[in-house]
Structure formats: structure tokens, C-alpha cells
Design an enzyme around this catalytic site. Structure first.
Site, PDB file in Angstrom:
ATOM      1  N   ALA A 276      42.146  33.078  34.995  1.00 35.01           N
ATOM      2  CA  ALA A 276      42.140  34.398  34.387  1.00 35.01           C
ATOM      3  C   ALA A 276      43.471  35.059  34.690  1.00 35.01           C
ATOM      4  O   ALA A 276      44.247  34.568  35.512  1.00 35.01           O
ATOM      5  CB  ALA A 276      40.980  35.249  34.915  1.00 35.01           C
ATOM      6  N   HIS A 311      38.308  39.243  41.582  1.00 36.90           N
ATOM      7  CA  HIS A 311      39.713  38.966  41.911  1.00 36.90           C
ATOM      8  C   HIS A 311      40.650  39.660  40.932  1.00 36.90           C
ATOM      9  O   HIS A 311      41.601  40.345  41.339  1.00 36.90           O
ATOM     10  CB  HIS A 311      39.942  37.454  41.889  1.00 36.90           C
ATOM     11  N   GLU A 312      40.403  39.477  39.639  1.00 38.33           N
ATOM     12  CA  GLU A 312      41.314  40.072  38.651  1.00 38.33           C
ATOM     13  C   GLU A 312      41.219  41.593  38.670  1.00 38.33           C
ATOM     14  O   GLU A 312      42.223  42.282  38.486  1.00 38.33           O
ATOM     15  CB  GLU A 312      41.017  39.526  37.257  1.00 38.33           C
TER      16      GLU A 312
END
Length: 898
Positions: A276, A311-312
């Protein structure tokens, strides 16, 4: 339209790869304040107009303007409204150089792109008819000529114009205008108010549907959360959307970090080189990390989606609002954000299980990276292609260094340091040194030596920590001797000591931790201590102990080191049964298994008898029948070490066939001796109702399927029947996949029929077909490679889709060492052929696939020669991408030294 001609266009021919060095960094000569972009989207001829408001960083400077670029046609180049004369600029293979510009000016650039032909999946490309971008690390230069470096931050306004058949038009920031245009087209204009580097730019356009819900921040702001997918996937977004909500709330509560735009968008596409990308406000995701339902996604898929979504999102502050000064600082954002997503997942589920999984990944993959020809520091010193440094070392070892700070400081003080880091550097491009300085400046009382700690960032390799001790039970004393060292790595022969936090406890005869007092201290303290190791050798003496003790060392894996400690097998069994530290219980169980395997490998071939002795069998039996044990912990503790990890523990050259043989022998012995206990445990862990994604249900399925892994090697007919029943009748992909991967090992016509039936049912679900391919790629059946070669020609496979390539080729080369390392070199030739095919259009994927070949020094001479021959043939291939060139040359350089 005709491409604009400029000076020295002949120089655009391919040049020799250039080494970029960290110490050569210089601040940018030119800054970009505002960027206005307009895209006329067309699959074969997308026009891009860029308007850049520039100024010299030093108004009195004379340096020309350097714009990075790819091979896209340059259609227009103007400065302050006037077309630049040909003598005022020069083009080469990597971009443009402009001379004599005013100290402040507006540059207009127009290029033309062919997204449909872009199979590298960098810059602007098409995925199943959807326009999307991938600009990290250096993809923006394939869209527009630009100072494409992370320390050039600008505010972007982006206008997208497209046919109305592409109803969704997205870019970074907030939507400021949209509407219809003449001739059947429409537009959308987006403005991002926060300065960002070009690698964070994104656009998406296509026929997509949106799943959305409102979110209210703790300060009361309203944010719209939106996930865009192809219409066929509309029902598969709920878990990702719920994960996003949880991540946002956690970041507000844990670190006080709140989202800053009107909407947060995630788009899922099938063709993506990475997992991603955190583009500001518009995250483009590999669909693998968005789409899920019980019938198509495993428990691990659900966990991965939750972790990657988080995370993103966490990158919004640690990566976007604060970014890295240069690509050598990549761990500044990635290591820190991996740490943050690990902490989030630990809080959402079991912290102990999450920690074990992190360490297992580190020990099996990152330690191997540290021991090979591509070993590099968390903060590298040089690169040819930056894409090659998206590694376990930068991400996961980088996360461990952040965790070291939290271990040394404690949670509250670490959070105080994080807040100072954000306050001090918001809106800036900074370095790992800046991060460490902020955290330590916020905690001067901690007394941490900055230089000593910072060596972790500059030295490659995994430190070896050797511990020994002497015990005087009568006097109540236990003396610990610590010695640290680090083996040579390419370019770094000699290493200095680093700061190692050693967390330990001493257990009494009943398994209870003792209160700990070091000699010279006035009184006993907590039952767990963190010792700071700062020199090559140190000693610590504990006093007032109640007799014999068993040490519990490196609790929670308090530092990313290899540990050598003279614990007996009886002590390991004691720790496995009694240690209050879940990581050390797991590690003790794994050590017992590893010792049995290594003993078998030391015996003459064919001479190893019983590998599962009474101590190991008793420990296994006790664990399987312990009604109070954590099923998730047992599933991890009782799993056999992987063949790769076993090989890494061998002191000499590795024969992978022998490793496989011994591992399978132990697996069969445990299955046979413990058949009844395994069957009983398997039945006890069955779900009573339909699939639920929850901690307890996930733990039960893990232990049940671990039992199934052993039962597949049991001679009992009942055990084999369970395997077929689970494969045919399971109501969820977790259990189906666990059974199918075991059945796929068997050369049986009934298995082939089952695999084909599965394919026919799921052929329209790409992510499920990826699993189907991977099961066959990791099979131990003798015809595995021949089947793989046939699958390469199957309509289910596409060489241009990274997920397909990773599922089939990547799984075979990385997760099937028995066949990949076939003694005749057929596995190496297979990989070499695929690399030659892929490198021509997707160098990133090729460079990641080559990694198993780079570990040639670990293997016995026959295989070593075959691996090197494959690498040498690759090196002689022309043209070779910079990505693959760098990886191959580093491996061959080590061969030259050896």
C-alpha cells in the site's frame, strides 16, 4: 503533438548505473512552493500540464535547475509564459537541466503519457481500467519533469479531466470543485493544504463504488472515511473500514495525533508493486490488504488488513506531515511507522502473540538479510537503486530500534519524546538523527549515550550476545558475564559496541521471579530488570537470592540480537512450562525443537534415529493437554522451525535436502507418538458456530490447524480423514487453506480433482486464486516444478500482475527450499528464466524475486556453484535494470572477495 527538441537529446541513451552516497547529500538549490497539475486522462495518451512556482533556496545562487524525468515525451517547456530556447535547457537520460532562470519564476511543463503500456506500475498506469499512480520512491518523475526528491515540499492543486465513463476522480487533499464539461467529460479539482514531497502525490480515476462512514475526532471535527473498490468488491470492505476507525482512535488516544483533512480515502487495485502507499489523504492499496470476507480471506489476511490499514494511516504524521530528508533516512518514516502499527495490533489483540510473531519474522528473514551479501545498516550509506532498500532491515529492524528507545525510557517518557518530535519537526523533511535527538531531548534524565545508541543505525549486521554465569546458591549470588560482538558485513569489517537493553528475571525452583538486587544496591527491586550493556564485556552480580535460580533472558526480545546462553535442555523445558514471559516460553519450546533437529543433522545421513526424545515428547504432551494454556501461544510454540531458519543455525555449509529430510522425520515422529493428544486437541479447538474474527476464535483455529499439520503425517486413518473433511466442508478460508496446503503436498489424482474444483468455484476471485497458486508452489510432491511451469501458461496466471508473480514464483523460490534448491539446479534455472522475463518491464518485482539466489554463500559447494552461475548469467544480460543490476553485483562482489 510533436515532442519538443532540446539540447543534447542523444545523451538520453542508457548510462552506467550511478552510486548515490549519503555523505554527498546537499540541500536543494531550488524550492517549489506551489504545484498546479492538470491531467487529461486517456488510456493511451494522457496529457499532463504542470505549473511550478519556484524560487532559489539561496537568492544569490547561480546553480541551474535540475528536474528529474523518465522517458516520457516533453511537449512544452515555458518560463514565466515564454517558451525556453533550446540552448537554455538540456535533456539527458535522467531528466532536464535548465540554465539562467530568474531567482523566482513560474515554470510550465507539459508531458504525454501512455498509462496502458506502463507495466512497471510506477508513475501513472492502468489497473483493470482504473487509472492510478505509484510515486514512491521515484515514480513522480515518470509523470512530470520535477525536482523529485523528498526534501522539496510543495502545496499541490490537482485537476482531473476525464470521460464521464470514469465517474470517480480522486487526488490528494480536499475536493474544491467538480462538475460536467462540454463534450461528455467532467472534472474534479483537489487541493492539499499541507506541503508534501512529490513521492506522496496520487490520483485515481475509474468506475469505482464507495463504502463510507463519518468519523468524529476527539476534538469534535468530522472526517469522512471512504474506501473505493471495483463494484464486484463492494461487500468486502467492512473489515478495512472498521480497522481504519480503530486506528484513528488509537492514534488520538496513544499519541494525541489527529487526522487533518476533510476526508480520508483508500482505493483498492489489483495491480500494485507494494502492499500500500500512504499518499496524503488518498492511500492506494493492493486489494490484498483491503478486501475480506470469511469465505475468501484467512485469519492472517484479516490481521494483515488491519495492520496495513493502520500502518498507512499512521504515516499521516510519521511520513507525511514529517517526512525524510533523503532516501537514506527511509527508516525515519518506515521503521517508526512499523513500530506504531505493531503497537496498535498488540493493543487490538494479544500483545504477547504479536511480539512473538514480530520476532519470528525478524529472526527468519531480517537476520538472514544481515548475514548475506545485501547486508546494510538501517540507515544505508549508498545505493544504486533506492527501491532495493525497501527491506526488512529498514522496516523491521528499524522498528526494533524505536522499540529499544521505548524499552530504555518506558512508555510514558517515550510518548513525551514522540510529542516533542512532532512539535519540533511538523512540516519538515528530517533525519533519523533528528528523531533520536527529539526523543532524548525530551528525556535528559534517562542518561542515554546518543552516540552509542546511534551506532544501531550506522552498523550493519546482527549483534551476537554471549551470556555466561556462575551461581553460588549457598551465598545467594548469581554473577552474569555479558560479551557482545558483531560479525563483519560487506564494507564494514570492524564493529563497535552498541547499547543493548537486556531484560531479565531469575526464577526460583517453583518458577516465580525473584526480587532482584545488584551488588551495591541498598535493597531488592522489581522482579524484572533491564540491564544496559554498553561495552564489549560487562559483569553484573545479583545478591540475596533464595538458592538455585533459572535465568529468563532477553525477555520480550528486548534487543534485536542473536543470543547464546548455556541453558540446559532441562532448563529450557522448565522455562517452557513456567516462565511468565510469553516470548521466552515460546523461545524455549522452539529451542527444544531446534536442538532435536540439529542433533539429527549432525548424525550420519540415514543414521539419525529417534529425534523426539522423552523430554521433548513430555513437554509437547503436557502443552497439548494443558486446559489452561493459551491456544495461540501453543500454536506458535509447538510449530516446527522453518527449513530456512534451521539452515541459518547451522555453522557450516547447508544441504537443504538434508534439512528437509530431518525436519520431516521429526514432524512424522511427533505425529505418530502424539497422535491421540493431537486428535483430542484438534477436536477441542473446533468452533461451535459460524466464523467469527475475534481473538479467542482466532487462537482456537491456529491451534487446531497446527494439530492438523502434524496429523497430516500421522499413519492413523482417522487423522487423514480429518484432513479431507476440513478441506471439503469448512465454512471459512482459514480452515480450508490449512487443509488444502497440506493436501497439495500429495501426488494424488483425488487431490488434483479437488484443486480443480476449488479453482472452478473461485476463478473470478483474484485473491483466492493467488492462494490456489501458492499452495501448489510450496508443494513437496515430486512433480512440483513441472506443475509450476504448466501454471505459468494457465489463464489463471499473469506475469504482469505482481500478486500472481509473488504467489507462484515467489512462493516457490522463498517458501519451498526443498525444490528450489534441487541438486540439479533446476530451481535456479527456473528463477533465472522468470527474472529475465520480468526485469524488462517491472524491475522492482525482479529485484525482490532474486533474493533467494543471493544467499549462495550458505550452501554446500555443488549448489553454491550453480547459484553463482545463474547470477553470472544474469549479470551478463543486457540491458539489465538498475534494480536487478545492484542486487546481482552485490552478490558477485562477495564471491570475488571469498
Amino acid at each position: 503533438m510533436t515532442e519538443v527538441a532540446g539540447s543534447s537529446t542523444a545523451a538520453r541513451q542508457q548510462a552506467e548505473p550511478v552510486v548515490v552516497r549519503r555523505l554527498d547529500y546537499r540541500p536543494p538549490d531550488w524550492l517549489v512552493d506551489e504545484v498546479e497539475l492538470c491531467f487529461w486522462l486517456d488510456p493511451r495518451a494522457t496529457r499532463v500540464q504542470g505549473r511550478l512556482r519556484l524560487r532559489r533556496a539561496d537568492a544569490g545562487g547561480t546553480a541551474p535547475l535540475r528536474l528529474h524525468g523518465g522517458d516520457q515525451p516533453l511537449m512544452r517547456l515555458c518560463c514565466d509564459g515564454a517558451e525556453l530556447a533550446s540552448h537554455a535547457w538540456q535533456r539527458d537520460s535522467d531528466g532536464l537541466t535548465l540554465f539562467g532562470l530568474p531567482a523566482a519564476c513560474t515554470l510550465e511543463i507539459e508531458t504525454e503519457l501512455d498509462p496502458q503500456a506502463n507495466r512497471a506500475l510506477e508513475g501513472l498506469y492502468l489497473s483493470a481500467g482504473i487509472f492510478c499512480t505509484q510515486c514512491e520512491a521515484e515514480g513522480f518523475r515518470r509523470i512530470l519533469f520535477f525536482p523529485d526528491r523528498p526534501d522539496v515540499l510543495a502545496r499541490y492543486t490537482t485537476t482531473l479531466i476525464a470521460d464521464e465513463r470514469l465517474p470517480v476522480l480522486l487526488a490528494n487533499g480536499n475536493l474544491v470543485a467538480s462538475g460536467p464539461l462540454a463534450d461528455g467529460r467532467h472534472f474534479a479539482r483537489w487541493h492539499d493544504p499541507f506541503p508534501k514531497p512529490s513521492y506522496l502525490f496520487a490520483l485515481v480515476a475509474g468506475e469505482l463504488v464507495c463504502r463510507e462512514r463519518p468519523y468524529r475526532t476527539l476534538s469534535g471535527r468530522s472526517v469522512q472515511l471512504q474506501i473505493y473498490v471495483e463494484p464486484r468488491n463492494a461487500a468486502l470492505c467492512d473489515h478495512a473500514l472498521a480497522s481504519l476507525e480503530r486506528a484513528m482512535r488509537w492514534d488520538e488516544q496513544r499519541f494525541g495525533l489527529e487526522y487533518d483533512l476533510e476526508r480520508y480515502m483508500v482505493v483498492a487495485v489489483d495491480d500494485f508493486n507494494m502492499g500500500a502507499m500512504e499518499n496524503k489523504g488518498l492511500n492506494v492499496f493492493n486489494s490484498k490488504y483491503v478486501l475480506a470476507c470469511p469465505a475468501t480471506a484467512t485469519d492472517d489476511d484479516y490481521l494483515d488488513i488491519e495492520g496495513v490499514i493502520a500502518h498507512e494511516y499512521f504515516h499521516n504524521w510519521t511520513g507525511n506531515r514529517i517526512t525524510c530528508r533523503d532516501w537514506f533516512q527511509l527508516s525515519l518514516k518506515e521503521g517508526l511507522t512499523v513500530f506504531r502499527d505493531q503497537e496498535f495490533s498488540a493493543d487490538m489483540h494479544s500483545a504477547a502473540i504479536k511480539r512473538i510473531e514480530e520476532v519470528r519474522l525478524l529472526q527468519t528473514q531480517q537476520f538472514a538479510e544481515d548475514a548475506g551479501p545485501t547486508a546494510h545498516p538501517v540507515r544505508p550509506d549508498s545505493y544504486v537503486e533506492i527501491n532495493n532498500f525497501y527491506t526488512m532491515t529498514v522496516y523491521h529492524k528499524g522498528a526494533e530500534l524505536v522499540r529499544l528507545l521505548q524499552t530504555l525510557l518506558g512508555w510514558e517518557d517515550f510518548v513525551r519524546g514522540m510529542r516533542l518530535y512532532v512539535e519540533r519537526h511538523d512540516g519538515q523533511a528530517v533525519t533519523t538523527d533528528d528523531f533520536v535527538a527529539a526523543v532524548l531531548d525530551a528525556n535528559p534524565q534517562a542518561g542515554i549515550d546518543r552516540e552509542l545508541f546511534s551506532r544501531w543505525y550506522s552498523q550493519a549486521g546482527t549483534p551476537l550476545l554471549r551470556l555466561s554465569w556462575q551461581q553460588d546458591a549457598a551465598a545467594g549470588q548469581w554473577r552474569l558475564h555479558c560479551r557482545q560482538s558483531c560479525p563483519p558485513t560487506p564494507g564494514q569489517e570492524h564493529k563497535q559496541p552498541v547499547l543493548i537493553p537486556l531484560r531479565l528475571a531469575l526464577l526460583d525452583a517453583s518458577g516465580r521471579p525473584c526480587g532482584l538486587r545488584l551488588a551495591g544496591e541498598p535493597e531488592a527491586g522489581a522482579a524484572e530488570r533491564v540491564l544496559r550493556l554498553t561495552a564489549a564485556e560487562q559483569e553484573f552480580t545479583f545478591v540475596d537470592l533464595p538458592g538455585e535460580v533459572t535465568p529468563s533472558l532477553l525477555r520480550g526480545f528486548s534487543a534485536p540480537v542473536r543470543l547464546e546462553a548455556p541453558l540446559t535442555r532441562e532448563q529450557q523445558a522448565f522455562l517452557m512450562a513456567h516462565d511468565s514471559d510469553a516470548f521466552n516460553r515460546w523461545h524455549a519450546a522452539q529451542t527444544l525443537l531446534l536442538q532435536a533437529l540439529l542433533a539429527g543433522l549432525k548424525a550420519p545421513e540415514g543414521g539419525a534415529g529417534e529425534l523426539a526424545d522423552s523430554l521433548l515428547l513430555e513437554a509437547f504432551h503436557h502443552s497439548l493437554t494443558d486446559q489452561g494454556a493459551d491456544p495461540a501461544l501453543l500454536a506458535l510454540a509447538l510449530a516446527l522451525p522453518t527449513e530456512g531458519y534451521i539452515a541459518d543455525q547451522l555453522p557450516g555449509a547447508v544441504d537443504p535436502a538434508r534439512v528437509h529430510q530431518v525436519r520431516e522425520k521429526l514432524r512424522g515422529q511427533l505425529a505418530t507418538r502424539l497422535n491421540d493428544a493431537l486428535l483430542s486437541c484438534y477436536r477441542q479447538q473446533q468452533d461451535a458456530g459460524p466464523y467469527v474474527f475475534s481473538g479467542p476464535a482466532l487462537a482456537r483455529r491456529r491451534l487446531k490447524n497446527l494439530c492438523l499439520t502434524y496429523l497430516a503425517r500421522s499413519p492413523a486413518e482417522e487423522a487423514r480423514d480429518l484432513l479431507w473433511q476440513q478441506a471439503r466442508h469448512s465454512d471459512n478460508m482459514t480452515d480450508t487453506a490449512a487443509a488444502m496446503v497440506l493436501l497439495a503436498e500429495t501426488p494424488d489424482a483425488a487431490v488434483d480433482e479437488l484443486l480443480q474444483t476449488f479453482y472452478q468455484r473461485w476463478r473470478h476471485q483474484p485473491l483466492v486464486i493467488d492462494k490456489w497458486l501458492a499452495w501448489q508452489a510450496r508443494s513437496q510432491r515430486p512433480d512440483c516444478l513441472a506443475r509450476l511451469c504448466r501454471l505459468l501458461e494457465d489463464p489463471a496466471f499473469s506475469l504482469t500482475n505482481p500478486n500472481r508473480v509473488r504467489a507462484l514464483i515467489g512462493t516457490f523460490c522463498q517458501a519451498n527450499p526443498y525444490h528450489f534448491h534441487a541438486a540439479d539446479g533446476s530451481g535456479y534455472r527456473f528463477l533465472e528464466q522468470q527474472l529475465c522475463a520480468i526485469d524488462g518491464f517491472n524491475p522492482q518485482v525482479a529485484a525482490r524475486l532474486v533474493l533467494p539466489l543471493l544467499r549462495w554463500p550458505r550452501f554446500e559447494p555443488g549448489r553454491r556453484v550453480l547459484m553463482l552461475a545463474a547470477l553470472q548469467r544474469l549479470a551478463a544480460r543486457q540491458p539489465l535494470s538498475r534494480d536487478l543490476y545492484e542486487m546481482v553485483q552485490r552478490a558477485l562482489a562477495q564471491a570475488a572477495v571469498d
